[in-house]
Design a protein around this motif. Structure first.
Motif, PDB file in Angstrom:
ATOM      1  N   SER A 119       0.833  -1.209   0.000  1.00  0.00           N
ATOM      2  CA  SER A 119       0.000   0.000   0.000  1.00  0.00           C
ATOM      3  C   SER A 119       0.862   1.251   0.000  1.00  0.00           C
ATOM      4  O   SER A 119       0.602   2.215  -0.729  1.00  0.00           O
ATOM      5  N   THR A 120       1.911   1.248   0.818  1.00  0.00           N
ATOM      6  CA  THR A 120       2.806   2.391   0.906  1.00  0.00           C
ATOM      7  C   THR A 120       3.569   2.588  -0.398  1.00  0.00           C
ATOM      8  O   THR A 120       3.730   3.718  -0.872  1.00  0.00           O
ATOM      9  N   PHE A 121       4.028   1.499  -0.983  1.00  0.00           N
ATOM     10  CA  PHE A 121       4.715   1.580  -2.271  1.00  0.00           C
ATOM     11  C   PHE A 121       3.806   2.217  -3.332  1.00  0.00           C
ATOM     12  O   PHE A 121       4.218   3.134  -4.050  1.00  0.00           O
ATOM     13  N   VAL A 122       2.572   1.755  -3.425  1.00  0.00           N
ATOM     14  CA  VAL A 122       1.627   2.285  -4.420  1.00  0.00           C
ATOM     15  C   VAL A 122       1.365   3.769  -4.162  1.00  0.00           C
ATOM     16  O   VAL A 122       1.385   4.587  -5.087  1.00  0.00           O
ATOM     17  N   PHE A 123       1.148   4.128  -2.895  1.00  0.00           N
ATOM     18  CA  PHE A 123       0.859   5.518  -2.549  1.00  0.00           C
ATOM     19  C   PHE A 123       2.023   6.447  -2.895  1.00  0.00           C
ATOM     20  O   PHE A 123       1.835   7.480  -3.543  1.00  0.00           O
ATOM     21  N   VAL A 124       3.220   6.101  -2.462  1.00  0.00           N
ATOM     22  CA  VAL A 124       4.378   6.971  -2.700  1.00  0.00           C
ATOM     23  C   VAL A 124       4.665   7.077  -4.196  1.00  0.00           C
ATOM     24  O   VAL A 124       4.893   8.172  -4.725  1.00  0.00           O
ATOM     25  N   THR A 125       4.630   5.963  -4.896  1.00  0.00           N
ATOM     26  CA  THR A 125       4.889   5.978  -6.337  1.00  0.00           C
ATOM     27  C   THR A 125       3.848   6.824  -7.073  1.00  0.00           C
ATOM     28  O   THR A 125       4.188   7.664  -7.908  1.00  0.00           O
ATOM     29  N   ALA A 126       2.570   6.614  -6.748  1.00  0.00           N
ATOM     30  CA  ALA A 126       1.505   7.383  -7.400  1.00  0.00           C
ATOM     31  C   ALA A 126       1.608   8.869  -7.077  1.00  0.00           C
ATOM     32  O   ALA A 126       1.422   9.717  -7.963  1.00  0.00           O
ATOM     33  N   THR A 127       1.928   9.195  -5.838  1.00  0.00           N
ATOM     34  CA  THR A 127       2.035  10.602  -5.444  1.00  0.00           C
ATOM     35  C   THR A 127       3.153  11.300  -6.216  1.00  0.00           C
ATOM     36  O   THR A 127       2.966  12.406  -6.741  1.00  0.00           O
ATOM     37  N   ILE A 128       4.296  10.653  -6.304  1.00  0.00           N
ATOM     38  CA  ILE A 128       5.407  11.249  -7.057  1.00  0.00           C
ATOM     39  C   ILE A 128       5.032  11.415  -8.521  1.00  0.00           C
ATOM     40  O   ILE A 128       5.275  12.460  -9.132  1.00  0.00           O
ATOM     41  N   MET A 129       4.412  10.405  -9.095  1.00  0.00           N
ATOM     42  CA  MET A 129       4.021  10.487 -10.508  1.00  0.00           C
ATOM     43  C   MET A 129       3.013  11.608 -10.754  1.00  0.00           C
ATOM     44  O   MET A 129       3.135  12.357 -11.723  1.00  0.00           O
ATOM     45  N   VAL A 130       2.027  11.725  -9.879  1.00  0.00           N
ATOM     46  CA  VAL A 130       0.996  12.753 -10.062  1.00  0.00           C
ATOM     47  C   VAL A 130       1.605  14.153  -9.999  1.00  0.00           C
ATOM     48  O   VAL A 130       1.320  15.011 -10.842  1.00  0.00           O
ATOM     49  N   PHE A 131       2.459  14.390  -9.013  1.00  0.00           N
ATOM     50  CA  PHE A 131       2.992  15.737  -8.841  1.00  0.00           C
ATOM     51  C   PHE A 131       4.111  16.078  -9.821  1.00  0.00           C
ATOM     52  O   PHE A 131       4.376  17.248 -10.064  1.00  0.00           O
ATOM     53  N   GLN A 132       4.767  15.084 -10.385  1.00  0.00           N
ATOM     54  CA  GLN A 132       5.808  15.362 -11.373  1.00  0.00           C
ATOM     55  C   GLN A 132       5.307  15.233 -12.812  1.00  0.00           C
ATOM     56  O   GLN A 132       6.051  15.530 -13.741  1.00  0.00           O
ATOM     57  N   TRP A 133       4.094  14.801 -13.018  1.00  0.00           N
ATOM     58  CA  TRP A 133       3.573  14.523 -14.353  1.00  0.00           C
ATOM     59  C   TRP A 133       3.717  15.697 -15.323  1.00  0.00           C
ATOM     60  O   TRP A 133       4.241  15.510 -16.432  1.00  0.00           O
ATOM     61  N   PRO A 134       3.265  16.910 -14.985  1.00  0.00           N
ATOM     62  CA  PRO A 134       3.349  17.997 -15.972  1.00  0.00           C
ATOM     63  C   PRO A 134       4.782  18.287 -16.428  1.00  0.00           C
ATOM     64  O   PRO A 134       5.028  18.441 -17.632  1.00  0.00           O
ATOM     65  N   GLU A 135       5.719  18.324 -15.483  1.00  0.00           N
ATOM     66  CA  GLU A 135       7.110  18.611 -15.847  1.00  0.00           C
ATOM     67  C   GLU A 135       7.711  17.474 -16.661  1.00  0.00           C
ATOM     68  O   GLU A 135       8.426  17.694 -17.637  1.00  0.00           O
ATOM     69  N   ARG A 136       7.447  16.251 -16.254  1.00  0.00           N
ATOM     70  CA  ARG A 136       8.004  15.093 -16.965  1.00  0.00           C
ATOM     71  C   ARG A 136       7.412  14.980 -18.374  1.00  0.00           C
ATOM     72  O   ARG A 136       8.116  14.633 -19.316  1.00  0.00           O
ATOM     73  N   ARG A 137       6.129  15.255 -18.513  1.00  0.00           N
ATOM     74  CA  ARG A 137       5.503  15.195 -19.836  1.00  0.00           C
ATOM     75  C   ARG A 137       6.100  16.265 -20.745  1.00  0.00           C
ATOM     76  O   ARG A 137       6.394  16.004 -21.914  1.00  0.00           O
ATOM     77  N   ALA A 138       6.305  17.462 -20.206  1.00  0.00           N
ATOM     78  CA  ALA A 138       6.866  18.550 -21.009  1.00  0.00           C
ATOM     79  C   ALA A 138       8.291  18.237 -21.464  1.00  0.00           C
ATOM     80  O   ALA A 138       8.685  18.609 -22.567  1.00  0.00           O
ATOM     81  N   ARG A 139       9.063  17.551 -20.630  1.00  0.00           N
ATOM     82  CA  ARG A 139      10.457  17.214 -20.975  1.00  0.00           C
ATOM     83  C   ARG A 139      10.574  15.861 -21.675  1.00  0.00           C
ATOM     84  O   ARG A 139      11.663  15.493 -22.117  1.00  0.00           O
ATOM     85  N   GLY A 140       9.501  15.108 -21.746  1.00  0.00           N
ATOM     86  CA  GLY A 140       9.539  13.794 -22.382  1.00  0.00           C
ATOM     87  C   GLY A 140      10.263  12.738 -21.560  1.00  0.00           C
ATOM     88  O   GLY A 140      10.867  11.825 -22.125  1.00  0.00           O
ATOM     89  N   THR A 141      10.207  12.845 -20.249  1.00  0.00           N
ATOM     90  CA  THR A 141      10.915  11.895 -19.373  1.00  0.00           C
ATOM     91  C   THR A 141       9.954  11.131 -18.470  1.00  0.00           C
ATOM     92  O   THR A 141      10.261  10.850 -17.309  1.00  0.00           O
ATOM     93  N   ILE A 142       8.799  10.768 -19.006  1.00  0.00           N
ATOM     94  CA  ILE A 142       7.800  10.069 -18.190  1.00  0.00           C
ATOM     95  C   ILE A 142       8.309   8.698 -17.750  1.00  0.00           C
ATOM     96  O   ILE A 142       8.150   8.323 -16.582  1.00  0.00           O
ATOM     97  N   ALA A 143       8.936   7.947 -18.638  1.00  0.00           N
ATOM     98  CA  ALA A 143       9.431   6.612 -18.276  1.00  0.00           C
ATOM     99  C   ALA A 143      10.498   6.698 -17.188  1.00  0.00           C
ATOM    100  O   ALA A 143      10.471   5.940 -16.212  1.00  0.00           O
ATOM    101  N   ARG A 144      11.417   7.623 -17.357  1.00  0.00           N
ATOM    102  CA  ARG A 144      12.456   7.827 -16.324  1.00  0.00           C
ATOM    103  C   ARG A 144      11.813   8.223 -14.996  1.00  0.00           C
ATOM    104  O   ARG A 144      12.201   7.746 -13.928  1.00  0.00           O
ATOM    105  N   GLY A 145      10.826   9.090 -15.056  1.00  0.00           N
ATOM    106  CA  GLY A 145      10.123   9.512 -13.845  1.00  0.00           C
ATOM    107  C   GLY A 145       9.407   8.357 -13.173  1.00  0.00           C
ATOM    108  O   GLY A 145       9.383   8.263 -11.943  1.00  0.00           O
ATOM    109  N   ALA A 146       8.821   7.475 -13.966  1.00  0.00           N
ATOM    110  CA  ALA A 146       8.131   6.316 -13.400  1.00  0.00           C
ATOM    111  C   ALA A 146       9.106   5.390 -12.679  1.00  0.00           C
ATOM    112  O   ALA A 146       8.815   4.880 -11.595  1.00  0.00           O
ATOM    113  N   VAL A 147      10.271   5.198 -13.282  1.00  0.00           N
ATOM    114  CA  VAL A 147      11.285   4.337 -12.643  1.00  0.00           C
ATOM    115  C   VAL A 147      11.763   4.971 -11.340  1.00  0.00           C
ATOM    116  O   VAL A 147      11.850   4.296 -10.307  1.00  0.00           O
ATOM    117  N   LEU A 148      12.062   6.265 -11.370  1.00  0.00           N
ATOM    118  CA  LEU A 148      12.507   6.942 -10.155  1.00  0.00           C
ATOM    119  C   LEU A 148      11.419   6.943  -9.083  1.00  0.00           C
ATOM    120  O   LEU A 148      11.708   6.763  -7.891  1.00  0.00           O
TER     121      LEU A 148
END
Length: 155
Positions: A101-130
């Motif tokens: 549960s904690t893994f899913v929450f932390v991963t989803a939270t990071i993805m949600v809050f970094q999504w606009p910047e990562r999409r603009a830079r084209g680094t969504i896959a790298r962001g997902a791994v991080l």
């Protein structure tokens, strides 16, 4: 300023921890008193709230108040509330182990809050791994600390 809210919340936690029964009549070790950990956490909220206030003042937060009321800030606040409620009410104790549960929450939270910047830079896959690495590290650390150090049985 949000920092004042964190400072007030921290003070309320410290007050509540201070007024908790210390179990002195049972000859309990002071380091195991029920209010010790909440009190330390409350002090942490006060200190971090003060740092947040200092940072806001240095950035000119007293002159510019529109940033706190912007649509972006409101959307980020709503996302944080939804993610936290989803974690507390939807994931923890609902059949998934705490660490997952904690893994899913932390991963989803990071993805949600970094999504606009990562999409603009084209680094969504790298962001997902991080995000997944941070989620795994956080889940492991929190689980180990609570189960092995604080001896708390997690759901």
């Amino acid at each position: 300023m949000w920092s004042i809210g964190w400072i007030v919340a921290g003070a309320a936690v410290v007050y509540g921890a201070w007024t908790m029964d210390r179990l002195e009549n049972m000859h309990i070790n002071p380091y195991t008193a029920p209010g010790l950990v909440p009190g330390v956490l409350g002090l942490g909220l006060i200190v971090l709230g003060a740092f947040l206030m200092l940072r806001a003042v240095r950035a000119g937060g007293l002159q510019n108040s529109e940033g706190a009321h912007s649509t972006l800030a409101a959307g980020r606040l709503a996302a944080a509330v939804i993610l936290c409620l989803g974690y507390a009410a939807g994931l923890v104790g609902r059949g998934l182990p705490f660490w997952l549960s904690t893994f899913v929450f932390v991963t989803a939270t990071i993805m949600v809050f970094q999504w606009p910047e990562r999409r603009a830079r084209g680094t969504i896959a790298r962001g997902a791994v991080l995000a997944a690495v941070c989620g795994a590290g956080t889940a492991a650390a929190v689980t180990i600390v609570f189960q092995e150090i604080f001896l708390v049985r997690l759901p």
